[in-house]
Design a protein around this motif. Structure first.
Motif, short mmCIF file in Angstrom:
data_model
loop_
_atom_site.label_atom_id
_atom_site.label_comp_id
_atom_site.label_asym_id
_atom_site.label_seq_id
_atom_site.Cartn_x
_atom_site.Cartn_y
_atom_site.Cartn_z
N GLY A 95 0.79 -1.22 0.00
CA GLY A 95 0.00 0.00 0.00
C GLY A 95 0.82 1.27 0.00
O GLY A 95 0.27 2.36 -0.01
N SER A 210 0.89 -4.15 4.67
CA SER A 210 0.37 -3.33 3.57
C SER A 210 0.77 -1.87 3.74
O SER A 210 1.14 -1.20 2.79
N ARG A 243 -0.76 -7.08 -3.71
CA ARG A 243 -0.37 -6.19 -4.83
C ARG A 243 -0.76 -6.82 -6.17
O ARG A 243 -1.30 -6.15 -7.05
N GLY A 246 -4.47 -6.71 -6.76
CA GLY A 246 -4.86 -5.36 -7.15
C GLY A 246 -4.59 -5.09 -8.62
O GLY A 246 -5.43 -4.51 -9.33
N ARG A 258 -7.88 1.51 -3.71
CA ARG A 258 -7.58 0.18 -3.19
C ARG A 258 -8.83 -0.69 -3.29
O ARG A 258 -9.94 -0.21 -3.15
N HIS A 308 -12.90 3.11 -2.21
CA HIS A 308 -13.18 1.88 -2.94
C HIS A 308 -14.13 2.19 -4.10
O HIS A 308 -14.80 3.21 -4.11
#
Length: 342
Positions: A95, A210, A243, A246, A258, A308
């Motif tokens: 993150g 993260s 990761r 994502g 995210r 989000h």
């Protein structure tokens, strides 16, 4: 005559405008222009599919599992283990772009030898926290799965069990919950241990690596449960897995700072389980009959806006439902007597 060459006037953009133009171009490169359907259009599209018999497409499910295996390897990388995170290995927080950490002896000792599940898992229920679960009567159906995953330490008291069940093998816990609800476990260790008893002998899955700010509260959860001899076991999410997941969904068109915890968990389930049914994944303010529903089945606290992309995530999951890769439960669950009579 060379000296008489025409010099056309040139217009120079202000420095601020040039910078803005460059920013817009970069933004469009990362987040291409698109139009998300309105909520009422999405609900109407789902309604058109209701009543049609859902069929599991094992071929599509196998193909999707292969995509996840190739990009993200959930079976090996779902959690931090001694196998995938040896001592001395340097890992980057998923993150944050500027920070990494090196696995020392103390951290290494907290990891299991390998992912502690007998893979592949058979039938899995992934339970979100959407208000659509309220009065759904889905508790019994959820608990009939071999493996039940839940999001963010949700309440499972008797008033909710009929709708959401009580069985839990894995539950996620964001470090922010530990900070806000349990004061970072500085004064509320006993209260925390008592609160997670409802999850029985489950794994508590935490993204300790993260963000730098999440490492300390996540480690505190581990040591607190150990100190009290609790039945729960902490698993730390592997930042490489988070990761890669994502990136995978970004390539599918999800544009967000995210992914939600729910989508991370469904992605893991699709890689770990043979059959996946998801509940409570409905990010809209009305149900399929146009009735207002709360954001969560236990409260109506809304998330921070812009973090989000829940409608986008829903559309991706709905596509997987229609493709037979997973089953999304959106209506009330039939009572066992009604199911047996069919």
């Amino acid at each position: 005559m060379v000296g008489l060459a025409c010099k056309c006037p040139r217009t120079r953009l202000p420095v601020g405008a040039s910078a803005l133009g460059a920013f817009v171009l970069c933004w469009l490169y990362v987040f291409p222009a698109y139009r998300l359907p309105a909520e009422k259009d999405i609900v109407q599209g789902v309604l058109l599919q209701q009543g049609k018999a859902w069929r599991r497409n094992r071929t599509a499910g196998t193909a999707f599992r292969k995509l996840l295996e190739d990009c993200c390897d959930p079976g090996h990388l779902f959690a931090m283990t001694k196998q995938n995170s040896p001592m001395g290995k340097n890992l980057w927080f998923d993150g944050e772009f500027l920070y990494s950490f090196t696995i020392d002896n103390a951290t290494y000792s907290l990891f299991p030898q390998a992912t502690p599940f007998q893979l592949p898992l058979k039938k899995c229920s992934v339970v979100g926290n959407g208000g659509i679960l309220k009065k759904s009567g889905c508790g019994r159906q959820i608990d009939q799965a071999d493996f039940v995953m839940r999001c963010n330490l949700p309440p499972l008291s008797s008033e909710f069990s009929k709708d959401v069940g009580s069985k839990t093998q894995l539950v996620t816990a964001n470090p922010s919950i530990i900070r806000k609800r349990f004061q970072n476990l500085l004064w509320s260790r006993k209260a925390f241990v008592n609160s997670v008893k409802v999850y029985n002998h489950s794994y508590i899955y935490m993204p300790a690596f993260s963000m730098k700010t999440g490492t300390e509260p996540s480690l505190r959860v581990y040591y607190t449960l150990e100190d009290f001899g609790a039945n729960q076991t902490v698993l730390f999410a592997n930042p490489n897995f988070l990761r890669d997941i994502g990136k995978f969904w970004k390539s599918k068109g999800i544009h967000a700072k995210r992914l939600s915890t729910g989508l991370f968990l469904v992605s893991a389930a699709l890689g770990l389980c043979e059959e996946v049914t998801i509940y409570g994944f409905w990010p809209f303010s009305v149900d399929l009959h146009g009735r207002f529903i709360s954001h969560h089945y236990y409260d109506n606290v809304l998330p921070d806006s812009g973090f989000h992309a829940m409608p986008e995530e829903f559309l991706q999951l709905w596509f997987l439902h229609k493709s037979g890769v997973l089953r999304m439960q959106l209506e009330q669950c039939a009572e066992p007597s009604l199911q047996s009579a069919v």
